[in-house]
Design an enzyme around this catalytic site. Structure first.
Site, PDB file in Angstrom:
ATOM      1  N   ASN A 149       0.887  -1.168   0.000  1.00 34.37           N
ATOM      2  CA  ASN A 149       0.000   0.000   0.000  1.00 34.37           C
ATOM      3  C   ASN A 149       0.927   1.220   0.000  1.00 34.37           C
ATOM      4  OD1 ASN A 149      -1.812   2.027   0.466  1.00 34.37           O
ATOM      5  ND2 ASN A 149      -2.722   1.107   2.293  1.00 34.37           N
ATOM      6  N   ARG A 152      -2.517  -2.130  -3.521  1.00 28.82           N
ATOM      7  CA  ARG A 152      -3.747  -1.377  -3.324  1.00 28.82           C
ATOM      8  C   ARG A 152      -3.657  -0.145  -4.231  1.00 28.82           C
ATOM      9  NH1 ARG A 152      -5.317   2.889   1.223  1.00 28.82           N
ATOM     10  NH2 ARG A 152      -7.441   3.187   0.539  1.00 28.82           N
ATOM     11  N   HIS A 204     -13.296   2.344  -0.096  1.00 26.71           N
ATOM     12  CA  HIS A 204     -13.310   1.242   0.892  1.00 26.71           C
ATOM     13  C   HIS A 204     -13.945  -0.023   0.300  1.00 26.71           C
ATOM     14  CE1 HIS A 204     -13.550   4.417   4.363  1.00 26.71           C
ATOM     15  NE2 HIS A 204     -12.298   4.048   4.181  1.00 26.71           N
ATOM     16  N   ARG A 237     -13.190  14.904   8.226  1.00 25.22           N
ATOM     17  CA  ARG A 237     -13.934  15.282   7.009  1.00 25.22           C
ATOM     18  C   ARG A 237     -15.406  15.535   7.323  1.00 25.22           C
ATOM     19  NH1 ARG A 237     -12.022  10.135   3.627  1.00 25.22           N
ATOM     20  NH2 ARG A 237     -10.093   9.987   4.808  1.00 25.22           N
ATOM     21  N   GLU A 283      -8.369  -5.839   4.616  1.00 22.19           N
ATOM     22  CA  GLU A 283      -8.228  -5.491   3.210  1.00 22.19           C
ATOM     23  C   GLU A 283      -6.985  -6.121   2.586  1.00 22.19           C
ATOM     24  OE1 GLU A 283      -9.011  -1.623   4.944  1.00 22.19           O
ATOM     25  OE2 GLU A 283      -9.733  -0.990   2.987  1.00 22.19           O
TER      26      GLU A 283
END
Ligand code: ADP
Length: 405
Positions: free
Chosen positions: A7, A91, A180, A241, A384
Site C-alpha cells: 500500500n 492497493r 473502501h 472530514r 483489506e
C-alpha cells in the site's frame, strides 16, 4: 502462494507478506519518511517482536529493496530466497470507471491507472510509484492491482449520478465512485459465511468506520449504493472530514472568509468532522472520553456521527427493499460498543435489536444482535490486505492456467 501486499503512499509504504494457503501474514511492516536520510522501516515477523531499522531511503525503489532485504534477513526474515515471492498485490485507490475488479498489471492497465490520476491526484501517483519500484526490484514477478473503487463501479445510474448537467458527467466523469470497496466486499462476504447463507440472497448494510468512514448497501453480493462519492469526502461524518452538507455552504464560507479552492479543500478534509465539531480530537476514543466527562461539543460531534449512520441504515434498507444484516467494521465499528449501541437504538421497528452483552464483549467475528432480532447485527474485523493477497493469488493462478503448454 506467497504474496507481498503493498500500500504505497507518497512518503510511506505499508506491506504485508502473506502465505495465501494458510491465509496468514508471515510478516508485516511499514517504511516511513521515504525521501529522507533518516527513513524508518518497522518490521514484525508473525509471532515475533517488532524491529526498527533507520536508513537513507531516498525513493520507493530503495524502500522496496529494504523490504525485500528484511524479508530475507537471517534473523527477522521469513524467506530464504527472493524467488519465494510469487506475486505482488497493490492497493490502488482509484480505478475510475475502467476497473470493476482486480487485474494483472500490464502496460495497458498502467495507462488506465494514469488516466485516472485526475480523479485521485493524491493517491494514484504514489500507487504508480510503488508499482514501478516493484517492477525494478522484482522484474519477473507478476503484479496485480486491487482498486478501492472497483466493488462500487457497477452500482446503477440512479445511485451514481449527481443532479448536475449530464454533460459534466460525460466530460469530467463526475459521478459517485465510492471507496473502501475492498473492505465492504470482504465484510459482506464474511457476514454471509457467518450467517451460513448464500450472499446472493442477502441484503446487507456494511459500515466501515475508521478515520475515513463509509457505508454500502450490498444487495445479493453487489454494491448498489455507497455513501462516499466523487471523492472520499461525501457521506458520513469522519475524523476530519465533513461528509454530507449543502454544497452552497462551502461557496458561502469561501466568499465570507476569502478562501482559495485549496484552502476550502483543506477546511473540509482536514479541519471538519469530529475534530471540527468537537474542537477536541478526530479520534473517537478521545471523543467518547470527553462525552463521558460531560463535554457538550464532543457530545454534539458524537451524536452527528451516529445519527448519520442511523439515517443511512434507513435509507439503504429502503433502497434495497429489505434488510437482513448490518455489519460494523473499521477501528470504530470494531471497537466502539458506544457507537454501535447509539446507532442501533430504537431500530426495533426495522427489525434491529442489539444484545447489549454481546455488543460489549464481541470476540473476533461475532453476531451481536439478540436471538429474536430479525436483522442480524455483526461485528467483523476487516482485512483489506488479505483480500488483496487472495485476489492476487486468484488472478496469477488464472494467468498461469491460461499459458500455452
Ligand atoms: P484508518 O481509517 O486510518 O485505517 P482505523 O480503522 O484504525 O483507521 O480507525 C481509527 C479510529 O478507530 C479512530 O477514530 C480511533 O479512535 C477508533 N478506535 C480505535 N479503537 C477504539 C476503541 N476502543 N473505541 C472507540 N474507538 C476506537
Amino acid at each position: 502462494m506467497k504474496v507481498l501486499v503493498l500500500n504505497s503512499g507518497s512518503s510511506s509504504i505499508k506491506y504485508q507478506f502473506f502465505d495465501t494457503d494458510e491465509k496468514i501474514a508471515l510478516a508485516k511492516g511499514m517504511v516511513e519518511r521515504i525521501g529522507m536520510s533518516s527513513a524508518v522501516l518497522t518490521h514484525t515477523p508473525h509471532g515475533k517482536e517488532k524491529i526498527r531499522i533507520v536508513g537513507e531511503i531516498l525513493d520507493h525503489s530503495i524502500a522496496i529493496e529494504y523490504v525485500i532485504a528484511v524479508l530475507l534477513s537471517p534473523n527477522h526474515g521469513v524467506i530464504k530466497d527472493k524467488k519465494e515471492i510469487d506475486a505482488v498485490g497493490h492497493r490502488v485507490v482509484h480505478g475510475g470507471e475502467t476497473f470493476s475488479g482486480s487485474v494483472l498489471i500490464t502496460d495497458q492497465v498502467m495507462n488506465a491507472i494514469k488516466e485516472n490520476i485526475e480523479l485521485a491526484p493524491l493517491h494514484n501517483p504514489p500507487n504508480i510509484k510503488g508499482i514501478n519500484a516493484t517492477k525494478e526490484q522484482l522484474p519477473n514477478v507478476p503484479q496485480v492491482a486491487v482498486f478501492d473503487t472497483a466493488f462500487h463501479v457497477q452500482m446503477p445510474p440512479k445511485a451514481f449520478l449527481y443532479g448536475i448537467p449530464y454533460e459534466l458527467y460525460r466530460k469530467y466523469k463526475i459521478r459517485r465512485y465510492g471507496f473502501h470497496g475492498t473492505s465492504h466486499r470482504y465484510v459482506s462476504e464474511r457476514a454471509a459465511a457467518l450467517l451460513n447463507r448464500p450472499i446472493e440472497e442477502l441484503k446487507i448494510i456494511t459500515a466501515h468506520l475508521g478515520n475515513g468512514c463509509s457505508m454500502a448497501a450490498v444487495d445479493c453480493g453487489k454494491s448498489v449504493d455507497t455513501t462516499m462519492g466523487f471523492t472520499p469526502l461525501e457521506g458520513l461524518l469522519m475524523g476530519t472530514r465533513s461528509g454530507d452538507m449543502d454544497p452552497s455552504v462551502i461557496l458561502y464560507i469561501m466568499g465570507k472568509e476569502g478562501l482559495s479552492i485549496s484552502e476550502a479543500n483543506t477546511l473540509l478534509n482536514k479541519h471538519s468532522g469530529l475534530i471540527g465539531l468537537s474542537g477536541e480530537s478526530s479520534d473517537m476514543r478521545e471523543i467518547e472520553n470527553a462525552v463521558l466527562e460531560g463535554n457538550k461539543k464532543a457530545k454534539n460531534a458524537f451524536d452527528v456521527f451516529t445519527y448519520r449512520i442511523k439515517k443511512y441504515i434507513g435509507a439503504y434498507a429502503a433502497a434495497m427493499g429489505g434488510l437482513d444484516a448490518v455489519v460494523f467494521t473499521g477501528g470504530i465499528g470494531e471497537n466502539s460498543d458506544m457507537v454501535r449501541r447509539d446507532v442501533c437504538a430504537n431500530m426495533e421497528f426495522l427489525g434491529i435489536k442489539l444484545d447489549e452483552n454481546l455488543n460489549q464483549n464481541p470476540k473476533g467475528e461475532a453476531v451481536i444482535s439478540s436471538e429474536d432480532s430479525e436483522v442480524k447485527v455483526l461485528r467483523i474485523p476487516t482485512n483489506e490486505e488479505l483480500v488483496i493477497a487472495l485476489d492476487t493469488e486468484k488472478i496469477v493462478r488464472e494467468q498461469l492456467n491460461n499459458l500455452p503448454s
